[in-house]
Design a protein around this motif. Structure first.
Motif, PDB file in Angstrom:
ATOM      1  N   HIS A 132       0.965  -1.359  -0.014  1.00 47.84           N
ATOM      2  CA  HIS A 132       0.145  -0.168   0.186  1.00 47.84           C
ATOM      3  C   HIS A 132       0.936   1.294   0.101  1.00 47.84           C
ATOM      4  O   HIS A 132       0.630   2.364  -0.812  1.00 47.84           O
ATOM      5  CB  HIS A 132      -0.891   0.104   1.114  1.00 47.84           C
ATOM      6  N   ARG A 133       1.926   1.324   0.910  1.00 44.52           N
ATOM      7  CA  ARG A 133       2.784   2.449   0.922  1.00 44.52           C
ATOM      8  C   ARG A 133       3.692   2.610  -0.347  1.00 44.52           C
ATOM      9  O   ARG A 133       3.900   3.613  -0.784  1.00 44.52           O
ATOM     10  CB  ARG A 133       3.756   2.217   2.271  1.00 44.52           C
ATOM     11  N   VAL A 134       4.078   1.484  -0.987  1.00 50.08           N
ATOM     12  CA  VAL A 134       4.781   1.630  -2.027  1.00 50.08           C
ATOM     13  C   VAL A 134       3.904   2.059  -3.376  1.00 50.08           C
ATOM     14  O   VAL A 134       4.418   2.910  -3.974  1.00 50.08           O
ATOM     15  CB  VAL A 134       5.429   0.259  -2.439  1.00 50.08           C
ATOM     16  N   GLU A 135       2.616   1.603  -3.304  1.00 50.10           N
ATOM     17  CA  GLU A 135       1.999   1.963  -4.275  1.00 50.10           C
ATOM     18  C   GLU A 135       1.585   3.722  -4.211  1.00 50.10           C
ATOM     19  O   GLU A 135       1.460   4.463  -5.189  1.00 50.10           O
ATOM     20  CB  GLU A 135       0.393   1.351  -4.237  1.00 50.10           C
ATOM     21  N   ARG A 136       1.417   3.965  -2.979  1.00 49.03           N
ATOM     22  CA  ARG A 136       1.250   5.444  -2.823  1.00 49.03           C
ATOM     23  C   ARG A 136       2.561   6.228  -3.143  1.00 49.03           C
ATOM     24  O   ARG A 136       2.324   7.518  -3.974  1.00 49.03           O
ATOM     25  CB  ARG A 136       0.893   5.625  -1.390  1.00 49.03           C
ATOM     26  N   GLU A 137       3.725   5.794  -2.808  1.00 52.38           N
ATOM     27  CA  GLU A 137       4.717   6.627  -3.327  1.00 52.38           C
ATOM     28  C   GLU A 137       5.092   6.528  -4.743  1.00 52.38           C
ATOM     29  O   GLU A 137       5.811   7.511  -5.368  1.00 52.38           O
ATOM     30  CB  GLU A 137       6.035   6.030  -2.548  1.00 52.38           C
ATOM     31  N   GLY A 138       4.286   5.523  -5.522  1.00 50.90           N
ATOM     32  CA  GLY A 138       4.525   5.678  -6.868  1.00 50.90           C
ATOM     33  C   GLY A 138       4.060   6.806  -7.749  1.00 50.90           C
ATOM     34  O   GLY A 138       4.328   7.071  -8.763  1.00 50.90           O
TER      35      GLY A 138
END
Length: 195
Positions: A132-138
């Motif tokens: 979820h966090r990696v997706e947001r930082e994308g």
């Protein structure tokens, strides 16, 4: 609608009892009967709140990860008001390492590949949190790999690194420092993404 205080107290008692038992033996060896006896809770009451010991454990993990999410949000507010992606990843790493190294003592000598339910379940929750966090930082980075691959690398690759550090008896603060250095190096050298 919030739960009745008595229900919350009963659930907390059952969770604390399971955590106590995990200090003594493996999850596979623990029974619902034992949890009920140790917590002075009837089996009827236990099954009113949880389908089995697996659901009880999952509820513990959900609480831990909620705590990690809160810590991440606080770290973002405190030291990353401009939403710098590298700082965001460092804050994510710090919240995960605190969770795994300091908050959940029964995970201290585990690795996801051992196949036990406790590891499989925890790493599933952890992976979803990281994903979820990696997706947001994308939104701020151009990834060189898919979100799922990067999330797997962070979740499992870094835990492998941490596990080796622990095997070598490295102090927790040193583990955190070196893991953070590794992550920053990967990000700043555009291994994971183009900044």
């Amino acid at each position: 609608m919030s739960e009745d205080k008595r229900i919350l107290k009963t659930k907390k008692n059952l969770k604390n009892t399971l955590l106590e038992l995990l200090d003594e033996k493996s999850f596979e060896q623990i029974t619902v009967k034992e949890i009920c006896e140790r917590s002075a809770t009837s089996r009827i009451t236990f099954y009113t709140h949880f389908a089995d010991k697996y659901e009880l454990l999952d509820s513990i993990f959900q609480e831990y990860l909620a705590s990690a999410r809160n810590q991440y949000a606080e770290l973002q507010k405190k030291n990353n008001p401009d939403s710098d992606p590298v700082k965001s990843f460092c804050n994510l790493l710090e919240s995960v390492l605190d969770l795994c190294l300091c908050t959940i003592p029964f995970l201290n000598n585990t690795f996801p590949s051992d196949g036990s339910y406790i590891n499989t379940s925890f790493y599933h929750y952890l992976y979803k949190y990281v994903e979820h966090r990696v997706e947001r930082e994308g939104r701020f980075l151009t990834y060189k790999f898919s979100v799922s691959r990067i999330s797997s690398f962070i979740t499992y690759g870094f835990w492998g690194f941490v596990t080796k550090c622990k095997e070598e008896s490295a102090p927790i603060e040193e583990i955190k420092k070196q893991t953070k250095e590794l992550l920053i190096s990967l990000l700043e050298n555009n291994v994971i993404a183009d900044n």
